[in-house]
Write a protein that holds these residues in place. Structure first.
Motif, PDB file in Angstrom:
ATOM      1  N   ALA A 158       0.913  -1.063  -0.168  1.00  0.00           N
ATOM      2  CA  ALA A 158      -0.013  -0.112   0.005  1.00  0.00           C
ATOM      3  C   ALA A 158       0.948   1.332   0.298  1.00  0.00           C
ATOM      4  O   ALA A 158       1.573   0.893   0.377  1.00  0.00           O
ATOM      5  N   LYS A 159       0.634   1.917  -0.233  1.00  0.00           N
ATOM      6  CA  LYS A 159       0.979   3.459  -0.707  1.00  0.00           C
ATOM      7  C   LYS A 159       0.112   4.395   0.463  1.00  0.00           C
ATOM      8  O   LYS A 159      -0.944   4.839  -0.526  1.00  0.00           O
ATOM      9  N   THR A 160       0.420   5.666   0.961  1.00  0.00           N
ATOM     10  CA  THR A 160      -0.830   6.063   2.214  1.00  0.00           C
ATOM     11  C   THR A 160       0.015   7.941   1.481  1.00  0.00           C
ATOM     12  O   THR A 160       1.159   7.843   1.925  1.00  0.00           O
ATOM     13  N   PHE A 161      -0.982   8.869   1.539  1.00  0.00           N
ATOM     14  CA  PHE A 161      -0.456   9.501   1.498  1.00  0.00           C
ATOM     15  C   PHE A 161      -1.347  10.661   2.451  1.00  0.00           C
ATOM     16  O   PHE A 161      -2.589  10.654   2.845  1.00  0.00           O
ATOM     17  N   ALA A 162      -0.331  11.715   3.105  1.00  0.00           N
ATOM     18  CA  ALA A 162      -1.418  11.808   4.341  1.00  0.00           C
ATOM     19  C   ALA A 162      -0.976  13.349   4.775  1.00  0.00           C
ATOM     20  O   ALA A 162       0.724  13.107   4.650  1.00  0.00           O
ATOM     21  N   GLY A 163      -1.250  14.636   5.028  1.00  0.00           N
ATOM     22  CA  GLY A 163      -0.895  15.887   5.168  1.00  0.00           C
ATOM     23  C   GLY A 163      -0.046  15.839   6.458  1.00  0.00           C
ATOM     24  O   GLY A 163      -0.100  14.697   7.605  1.00  0.00           O
ATOM     25  N   GLY A 164       1.471  16.793   7.077  1.00  0.00           N
ATOM     26  CA  GLY A 164       1.139  16.426   7.926  1.00  0.00           C
ATOM     27  C   GLY A 164       0.010  16.828   9.018  1.00  0.00           C
ATOM     28  O   GLY A 164      -0.482  16.968   9.504  1.00  0.00           O
ATOM     29  N   GLY A 165       0.807  16.216   9.945  1.00  0.00           N
ATOM     30  CA  GLY A 165       0.130  15.621  11.408  1.00  0.00           C
ATOM     31  C   GLY A 165      -0.642  15.036  11.518  1.00  0.00           C
ATOM     32  O   GLY A 165      -1.925  14.804  12.587  1.00  0.00           O
ATOM     33  N   SER A 166      -1.189  13.981  10.367  1.00  0.00           N
ATOM     34  CA  SER A 166      -2.359  13.166  10.632  1.00  0.00           C
ATOM     35  C   SER A 166      -2.487  11.878  10.951  1.00  0.00           C
ATOM     36  O   SER A 166      -3.014  11.507  11.090  1.00  0.00           O
ATOM     37  N   PHE A 167      -1.042  11.162  11.720  1.00  0.00           N
ATOM     38  CA  PHE A 167      -0.737   9.872  11.734  1.00  0.00           C
ATOM     39  C   PHE A 167      -1.039  10.489  13.376  1.00  0.00           C
ATOM     40  O   PHE A 167      -0.350   9.077  13.918  1.00  0.00           O
ATOM     41  N   ASN A 168      -1.175  11.313  14.171  1.00  0.00           N
ATOM     42  CA  ASN A 168      -0.661  11.525  15.718  1.00  0.00           C
ATOM     43  C   ASN A 168      -1.778  11.049  15.921  1.00  0.00           C
ATOM     44  O   ASN A 168      -2.796  10.967  16.480  1.00  0.00           O
ATOM     45  N   THR A 169      -1.239  10.437  17.428  1.00  0.00           N
ATOM     46  CA  THR A 169      -1.592   9.724  18.558  1.00  0.00           C
ATOM     47  C   THR A 169      -1.650  10.103  19.531  1.00  0.00           C
ATOM     48  O   THR A 169      -0.672  10.309  19.851  1.00  0.00           O
ATOM     49  N   GLY A 170      -2.374  10.152  20.966  1.00  0.00           N
ATOM     50  CA  GLY A 170      -2.163  10.634  22.333  1.00  0.00           C
ATOM     51  C   GLY A 170      -3.489  11.277  22.651  1.00  0.00           C
ATOM     52  O   GLY A 170      -4.240  11.078  21.557  1.00  0.00           O
ATOM     53  N   ASP A 171      -3.536  11.858  23.369  1.00  0.00           N
ATOM     54  CA  ASP A 171      -4.345  12.598  24.517  1.00  0.00           C
ATOM     55  C   ASP A 171      -4.006  13.725  25.271  1.00  0.00           C
ATOM     56  O   ASP A 171      -2.294  13.992  25.242  1.00  0.00           O
ATOM     57  N   GLY A 172      -4.549  15.149  24.060  1.00  0.00           N
ATOM     58  CA  GLY A 172      -4.135  15.978  24.321  1.00  0.00           C
ATOM     59  C   GLY A 172      -3.477  16.941  23.310  1.00  0.00           C
ATOM     60  O   GLY A 172      -2.554  17.214  23.818  1.00  0.00           O
ATOM     61  N   SER A 229      -0.747  23.874   5.104  1.00  0.00           N
ATOM     62  CA  SER A 229       0.567  22.413   4.757  1.00  0.00           C
ATOM     63  C   SER A 229      -0.148  21.871   3.394  1.00  0.00           C
ATOM     64  O   SER A 229      -1.758  21.921   3.037  1.00  0.00           O
ATOM     65  N   ALA A 230       0.638  21.242   2.173  1.00  0.00           N
ATOM     66  CA  ALA A 230       0.224  20.603   0.917  1.00  0.00           C
ATOM     67  C   ALA A 230       1.539  19.333   1.818  1.00  0.00           C
ATOM     68  O   ALA A 230       1.786  19.255   1.993  1.00  0.00           O
ATOM     69  N   THR A 231      -0.008  17.917   0.894  1.00  0.00           N
ATOM     70  CA  THR A 231       1.123  17.147  -0.207  1.00  0.00           C
ATOM     71  C   THR A 231       1.132  16.747  -1.170  1.00  0.00           C
ATOM     72  O   THR A 231       0.317  16.467  -1.794  1.00  0.00           O
ATOM     73  N   ASN A 232       2.347  16.371  -1.631  1.00  0.00           N
ATOM     74  CA  ASN A 232       2.064  16.241  -2.651  1.00  0.00           C
ATOM     75  C   ASN A 232       2.079  14.463  -3.226  1.00  0.00           C
ATOM     76  O   ASN A 232       2.794  13.711  -2.773  1.00  0.00           O
TER      77      ASN A 232
END
Length: 72
Positions: free
Chosen positions: A33-47, A55-58
């Motif tokens: 798989a190839k995944t495209f996501a912008g900055g801060g897309s896969f952050n996890t956690g509380d608060g 922000s732009a994703t090429n």
């Protein structure tokens, strides 16, 4: 030792999954798989507090293949 299996009902099988009844030596599913996501897309956690501004994703990939995947 052989197995005796009764009735089997399969509702769905997803991509890169294995369905097996009986004896088997080895099973090796694979997927890619190839995944495209912008900055801060896969952050996890509380608060989380994320400030990115503009922000732009090429997503243009002219060669279409990054690395070939082969099975042995």
């Amino acid at each position: 030792m052989p197995a005796v299996v009764g009735a089997v009902k399969v509702l769905s099988i997803a991509t890169s999954s294995i369905f097996n009844i009986g004896d088997v030596y080895a099973m090796s599913p694979f997927s890619e798989a190839k995944t495209f996501a912008g900055g801060g897309s896969f952050n996890t956690g509380d608060g989380l507090r994320i400030s990115l501004g503009h922000s732009a994703t090429n997503v243009y990939d002219k060669d279409h293949f990054d690395q070939s995947i082969s099975t042995l």
